[in-house]
Design an enzyme around this catalytic site. Structure first.
Site, mmCIF file in Angstrom:
data_model
loop_
_atom_site.group_PDB
_atom_site.id
_atom_site.type_symbol
_atom_site.label_atom_id
_atom_site.label_comp_id
_atom_site.label_asym_id
_atom_site.label_seq_id
_atom_site.Cartn_x
_atom_site.Cartn_y
_atom_site.Cartn_z
ATOM 1 N N ASP A 192 0.936 -1.115 -0.024
ATOM 2 C CA ASP A 192 0.017 -0.019 -0.107
ATOM 3 C C ASP A 192 0.917 1.247 0.066
ATOM 4 O OD1 ASP A 192 -2.503 1.541 0.491
ATOM 5 O OD2 ASP A 192 -1.532 2.127 2.099
ATOM 6 N N GLU A 276 -1.353 -1.829 -5.520
ATOM 7 C CA GLU A 276 -2.641 -0.822 -6.174
ATOM 8 C C GLU A 276 -2.585 -0.155 -7.239
ATOM 9 O OE1 GLU A 276 -6.446 1.478 -4.059
ATOM 10 O OE2 GLU A 276 -4.403 1.184 -3.152
ATOM 11 N N CYS A 328 -12.622 -4.427 5.998
ATOM 12 C CA CYS A 328 -12.068 -5.233 7.174
ATOM 13 C C CYS A 328 -11.465 -6.388 6.684
ATOM 14 C CB CYS A 328 -13.153 -5.337 8.201
ATOM 15 S SG CYS A 328 -12.363 -6.426 9.645
ATOM 16 N N CYS A 331 -13.138 -9.880 8.416
ATOM 17 C CA CYS A 331 -14.401 -10.241 8.438
ATOM 18 C C CYS A 331 -14.961 -9.915 6.978
ATOM 19 C CB CYS A 331 -15.438 -9.676 9.548
ATOM 20 S SG CYS A 331 -15.537 -7.888 9.372
ATOM 21 N N CYS A 347 -13.590 -2.135 13.528
ATOM 22 C CA CYS A 347 -14.601 -2.820 12.871
ATOM 23 C C CYS A 347 -15.564 -3.356 13.943
ATOM 24 C CB CYS A 347 -14.235 -4.049 12.053
ATOM 25 S SG CYS A 347 -15.258 -4.795 11.000
ATOM 26 N N CYS A 349 -16.817 -6.198 14.108
ATOM 27 C CA CYS A 349 -16.459 -7.415 14.378
ATOM 28 C C CYS A 349 -15.316 -7.488 15.716
ATOM 29 C CB CYS A 349 -15.847 -8.197 13.330
ATOM 30 S SG CYS A 349 -14.400 -7.853 12.658
ATOM 31 N N ASP A 356 -3.199 1.526 6.915
ATOM 32 C CA ASP A 356 -2.315 1.104 5.951
ATOM 33 C C ASP A 356 -2.027 -0.232 6.032
ATOM 34 O OD1 ASP A 356 -2.235 3.989 5.179
ATOM 35 O OD2 ASP A 356 -0.297 4.382 6.607
#
Length: 425
Positions: A192, A276, A328, A331, A347, A349, A356
């Protein structure tokens, strides 16, 4: 694979004059060819072919008093200038017709002798030669002193002599090499790219952004101020321009060297690299433009791509619209967009994510999914006809009057067909 190797050359005063003459002749031939095609288009004449254009601006032009000095340089330099013009036109036509992907390409423009960068190219037909004493022999220029930092893996197919804005001379050799696969490894990494940290790896490693341009900003500011005080057209202004160019060249060289070392380490330690696909052009139009240009993401990704191809590694770009910072990694829940000031988030969860690192993990997962499609395998199952027991209408499904009427008509038609079959038997 074709690779380019750059080496610093140190021409003498006489050789610098010969190179300046070659730069000027190549520029004049390029401009004459561009002007000839523009005039032919304005006059409604057919497009000048490559052979006809070379004959007009080189062979016939040498016989005229106005262009007789073109014979003072190597003919290969002039032919390569025409070849560059033909390539520029082909790229423009391919972009206009939609055959060329990416950003649109503008038509070729005239070259100026005030351009900061000048270059000429010698192919194998020019019979350039690397001597035993390490000098580079170029036709009608002489033997140039080259500072060899490493050996060439094979005989070069062409060499380009470049003079940059800082007044430095380089010899750029194009060499045809074979791939050198590295020993296989099981490690894979997702990257990233960012501004606070130049690169964050999926294993949690964070590479701090060096910010070479920011570090040299004070010196550059002083040099720019000194340049602005010089009178235009004066010799002192020319010297000040060279000083500014040298400072910028030092920043670019330092950034390139650092990125080469980082990309080589990543390719050496990982079997697959996933990055990316960022829209650098769009980010460069925002208020973060200076930081984006200072990072040099495009150059770094290009290094990763060609080094992966050379050393037998896998390189994959994932889509730029993938919500890597919103998903996330534990999950799979998409939590929505977040401002850049949010560096960590929780999150529902129960997992607390570093922004990052979580994005790098999602890049790794998306890259692995993309790599599974390399052989054409389908991620989703192909559509299949439904079984008869599933294609019928279930008894508990609500029916409208029209659907009931249609069903009764179909049942009556089926009963009449059955009765006709029984009578026939």
């Amino acid at each position: 694979m074709q690779l380019r190797y750059n080496f610093r050359v140190y021409p003498t005063s006489g050789q610098r004059e010969a190179l300046a003459r070659a730069f000027g002749c190549a520029r004049v031939v390029f401009n004459d060819g561009l002007r000839a095609r523009q005039h032919a288009r304005e006059a409604g004449q057919p497009y000048l072919s490559d052979g006809e254009l070379s004959k007009r601006v080189i062979t016939q032009a040498k016989r005229t008093p106005e262009r007789a000095w073109l014979g003072e340089v190597s003919a290969v330099v002039l032919q390569q200038a025409v070849a560059d013009l033909n390539t520029a036109y082909r790229n423009f036509f391919a972009s206009a017709s939609g055959k060329r992907k990416g950003r649109s390409v503008a038509p070729p423009r005239f070259r100026s002798r005030k351009d900061n960068r000048q270059a000429i190219r010698f192919t194998a037909n020019a019979r350039f030669k690397i001597l035993d004493n390490g000098r580079l022999r170029l036709p009608k220029i002489g033997d140039l002193a080259v500072r060899w930092s490493r050996r060439l893996p094979a005989a070069p197919t062409s060499v380009t002599v470049i003079r940059d804005a800082a007044g430095r001379y380089f010899a750029s050799f194009v060499v045809q090499t074979t791939n050198e696969p590295l020993p296989p490894t099981d490690a894979e990494v997702g990257i990233d790219l960012g501004l606070t940290h130049f690169a964050v790896l999926s294993d949690g490693t964070k590479v701090v952004a060096p910010k070479f341009l920011r570090r040299a900003a004070r010196k550059l500011r002083k040099l720019q101020q000194a340049l602005s005080r010089k009178q235009r057209g004066s010799a002192n202004r020319t010297k000040a321009v060279i000083k500014v160019a040298r400072a910028h060249a030092r920043v670019a060289d330092t950034r390139r060297d650092w990125q080469h070392k980082l990309s080589t380490a990543i390719i050496r330690d990982n079997q697959a690299v996933y990055v990316e696909d960022l829209c650098v052009t769009g980010l460069a139009r925002t208020r973060l433009a200076k930081a984006v240009h200072d990072a040099g993401w495009s150059q770094f990704v290009q290094m990763l791509e060609y080094k992966a191809a050379r050393y037998g590694r896998t390189f994959v770009r994932i889509g730029r619209f993938a919500p890597t910072s919103q998903t996330c990694s534990a999950c799979g829940r998409i939590d929505g967009p977040k401002p850049l000031s949010v560096r960590s988030w929780a999150c529902p969860c129960g997992t607390v994510h570093d922004r990052d690192v979580n994005a790098a993990i999602n890049v790794l997962a998306a890259g692995r999914a993309e790599s599974l499609n390399a052989c054409g395998a389908q991620v989703r199952p192909a559509p299949l006809p439904a079984p008869r027991r599933e294609a019928g209408i279930h008894p508990n499904v609500a029916r409208t009057a029209r659907s009931v009427q249609g069903i009764s008509i179909a049942v009556g038609r089926r009963e009449r067909q059955s009765a006709e079959i029984r009578r026939a038997l």
